[in-house]
Design a protein around this motif. Structure first.
Motif, PDB file in Angstrom:
ATOM      1  N   THR A 162     -11.556   1.566 -52.813  1.00 12.58           N
ATOM      2  CA  THR A 162     -12.227   2.242 -51.490  1.00 12.58           C
ATOM      3  C   THR A 162     -13.418   0.946 -51.513  1.00 12.58           C
ATOM      4  N   THR A 174     -14.995  -1.689 -48.453  1.00 15.59           N
ATOM      5  CA  THR A 174     -15.710  -1.700 -47.672  1.00 15.59           C
ATOM      6  C   THR A 174     -16.678  -2.221 -48.160  1.00 15.59           C
ATOM      7  N   CYS A 225      -4.519   3.597 -47.627  1.00 14.30           N
ATOM      8  CA  CYS A 225      -5.035   2.974 -46.504  1.00 14.30           C
ATOM      9  C   CYS A 225      -7.063   3.363 -46.562  1.00 14.30           C
ATOM     10  N   PRO A 226      -7.720   2.283 -47.097  1.00 16.79           N
ATOM     11  CA  PRO A 226      -8.928   2.681 -47.189  1.00 16.79           C
ATOM     12  C   PRO A 226      -9.601   2.558 -45.241  1.00 16.79           C
ATOM     13  N   ASN A 227     -10.942   2.763 -44.796  1.00 16.60           N
ATOM     14  CA  ASN A 227     -11.276   3.852 -44.063  1.00 16.60           C
ATOM     15  C   ASN A 227     -11.590   1.957 -43.476  1.00 16.60           C
ATOM     16  N   ILE A 228     -10.841   2.000 -42.136  1.00 21.90           N
ATOM     17  CA  ILE A 228     -11.276   0.053 -41.636  1.00 21.90           C
ATOM     18  C   ILE A 228     -11.362   0.875 -39.956  1.00 21.90           C
ATOM     19  N   ASP A 229     -11.267   1.928 -39.491  1.00 26.69           N
ATOM     20  CA  ASP A 229     -11.928   2.684 -37.854  1.00 26.69           C
ATOM     21  C   ASP A 229     -12.746   1.644 -37.097  1.00 26.69           C
ATOM     22  N   ASN A 230     -13.937   1.669 -38.093  1.00 30.73           N
ATOM     23  CA  ASN A 230     -15.339   0.774 -37.701  1.00 30.73           C
ATOM     24  C   ASN A 230     -14.912  -0.391 -37.526  1.00 30.73           C
ATOM     25  N   TYR A 255      -1.424   5.667 -41.288  1.00 34.37           N
ATOM     26  CA  TYR A 255      -2.915   5.413 -40.706  1.00 34.37           C
ATOM     27  C   TYR A 255      -3.083   5.781 -39.204  1.00 34.37           C
ATOM     28  N   LYS A 256      -3.421   6.505 -39.008  1.00 31.13           N
ATOM     29  CA  LYS A 256      -3.687   6.789 -37.143  1.00 31.13           C
ATOM     30  C   LYS A 256      -4.054   6.079 -36.568  1.00 31.13           C
ATOM     31  N   PRO A 280      -7.147   4.309 -34.670  1.00 31.02           N
ATOM     32  CA  PRO A 280      -8.490   4.887 -33.773  1.00 31.02           C
ATOM     33  C   PRO A 280      -8.513   4.141 -32.046  1.00 31.02           C
ATOM     34  N   THR A 300       2.106   2.284 -38.840  1.00 29.61           N
ATOM     35  CA  THR A 300       1.102   2.490 -38.531  1.00 29.61           C
ATOM     36  C   THR A 300       1.054   4.012 -37.252  1.00 29.61           C
TER      37      THR A 300
END
Length: 427
Positions: A73, A77, A104-109, A133-134, A136, A153
């Motif tokens: 993470t 990041t 899964c890391p946070n890749i929304d942005n 992973y949903k 965004p 996904t």
């Protein structure tokens, strides 16, 4: 020596700085991202070159050791932050391939960033374990997409989303999406030419309407697919995980919607071991597959009555074949195996009596075990193919004595083509 007798120190040319920018970009795009970033130390001119790369691939090669993965993470990041803050210019292709990571890391942005950079080619191969992973809402604003590949996904768009109008290639593997939504998505991709669907878990029928579709790959439940309008579909690959027939019409329905098919591949290894009674396999389809030129049957057990009859039906229904490739399977589950009866083998020549393969040029059959059904098929193809140039036969692992016996029998078969070469490959 100069006139004054003093030596002059000549600076060596800065080769790296004098490389054309187009050459630099070509070099950088061929390197893994980790190495591309490292080129920033080569010279001042190279310092920020990687920041304008139009193609980015983030994969597990970014981490040196397995130990680095434990702090995924934090590391990921940092990488994402650097790209978001330093990259300049469009990103035409972005690949994120981390299927073997624990989470899964946070890749929304990042999807908002891609949507603002007119990304045309997007590949997401995310971790297989845990929750999927949903995607965004910002993902569904990437309206310039032309090629999209999604693995593992959850596809649930906002109500205002209508589709990717510019999409020409769509590949979905282990993607959670309802059949209705998938059918709607495909129908709104009016330019779609290439479609891959693998391992769908929805048990409802999927209706596919794509007027420009030319290539379709399916790995899953074939009976759930309804090809409603695909007039240009010429390349088809089926890897059914469930395949059962109850009537002769069931087999006809599979092929009647693809009259333009030129290349057909059928994979047997993953399908249901009990596909149905042999009586549902007709001698040939009620219509001819006149456009079919190349037929590839993979992992087929030619000594099993149902599968052998299936292969014969397709061959008899395809008068304009140019190439046949069969990857036979040397063994099968005996509990579900119904051997080809002797009378059915004896009737094979008569079933081809009204056929001549005037365009067939090459035949390849792997893992031949020497069974009577296999040998009869080889015999018929040699006798009915006046344009045949080459037939390649590779026997499965067997003792030399039996292998040479098979070869001796094949050499006695009559050939309709005087140019036909039979190649018998033995390891």
């Amino acid at each position: 020596m100069p006139p004054n007798g003093k030596r002059q120190q000549l600076s060596p040319p800065d080769v790296l700085s004098n490389i054309l920018e187009s050459v630099m970009d070509d070099i950088l795009m061929r390197l893994p991202l980790r190495d591309a970033v490292r080129t920033s130390i080569l010279s001042k001119k190279w310092r920020h070159n990687w920041c304008r790369l139009p193609q980015l691939r983030l994969d597990e090669a970014l981490w040196k050791t397995k130990r680095d993965l434990t702090d995924l993470t934090s590391n990921f990041t940092k990488i994402i932050y650097h790209i978001l803050t330093l990259h300049a210019g469009p990103i035409t292709k972005f690949t994120l391939s981390i299927p073997h990571l624990d989470g899964c890391p946070n890749i929304d942005n990042f999807f908002y960033f891609l949507s603002r950079n007119d990304t045309q080619h997007l590949v997401l191969e995310l971790p297989t374990g845990g929750n999927r992973y949903k995607l965004p809402s910002s993902f569904f604003t990437c309206l310039h997409l032309r090629h999209l590949t999604l693995n593992n996904t959850l596809f649930h768009p906002p109500p205002v989303f209508k589709g990717f109008e510019r999409l020409i290639s769509l590949e979905l593997s282990n993607v959670t999406i309802s059949s209705e939504l998938l059918g709607s998505l495909i129908s709104h991709c009016l330019l779609l030419e290439h479609l891959v669907l693998k391992d769908s878990h929805d048990s409802n029928p999927i209706e596919i309407s794509a007027p420009k579709l030319r290539s379709f790959v399916l790995s899953g439940k074939i009976h759930l697919i309804h090809l409603k309008h695909v007039p240009l579909l010429s390349n088809v690959s089926y890897e059914p995980t469930e395949f059962s027939l109850e009537t002769e019409h069931d087999l006809a329905k599979i092929f009647e919607s693809i009259p333009a098919v030129e290349n057909l591949r059928w994979e047997f290894s993953n399908q249901d071991a009990n596909p149905g009674p042999i009586e549902v396999i007709p001698t040939r389809l009620p219509y001819a597959l006149n456009c079919l030129k190349r037929l590839y049957l993979s992992r087929i057990f030619l000594q099993e009555f149902f599968e052998f009859s299936f292969a014969l039906c397709l061959i008899r229904s395809s008068p304009n074949l140019e190439e046949i490739e069969i990857e036979a399977c040397a063994s099968s589950d005996e509990d579900f195996c119904e051997p080809v009866p002797r009378d059915a083998i004896d009737e094979i020549p008569a079933s081809f009596s009204d056929m001549t393969f005037n365009h067939l040029r090459t035949v390849t059959i792997y893992d031949v075990a020497g069974g009577r059904a296999e040998m009869q098929l080889i015999k018929v193809l040699l006798a009915k193919s006046p344009a045949l140039i080459r037939m390649v036969i590779k026997p499965c692992g067997m003792e030399d004595k039996k292998s040479f016996k098979i070869l001796a029998e094949i050499t006695k078969f009559q050939r309709a083509s005087s140019k036909a070469e039979v190649v018998y490959n033995v390891d």
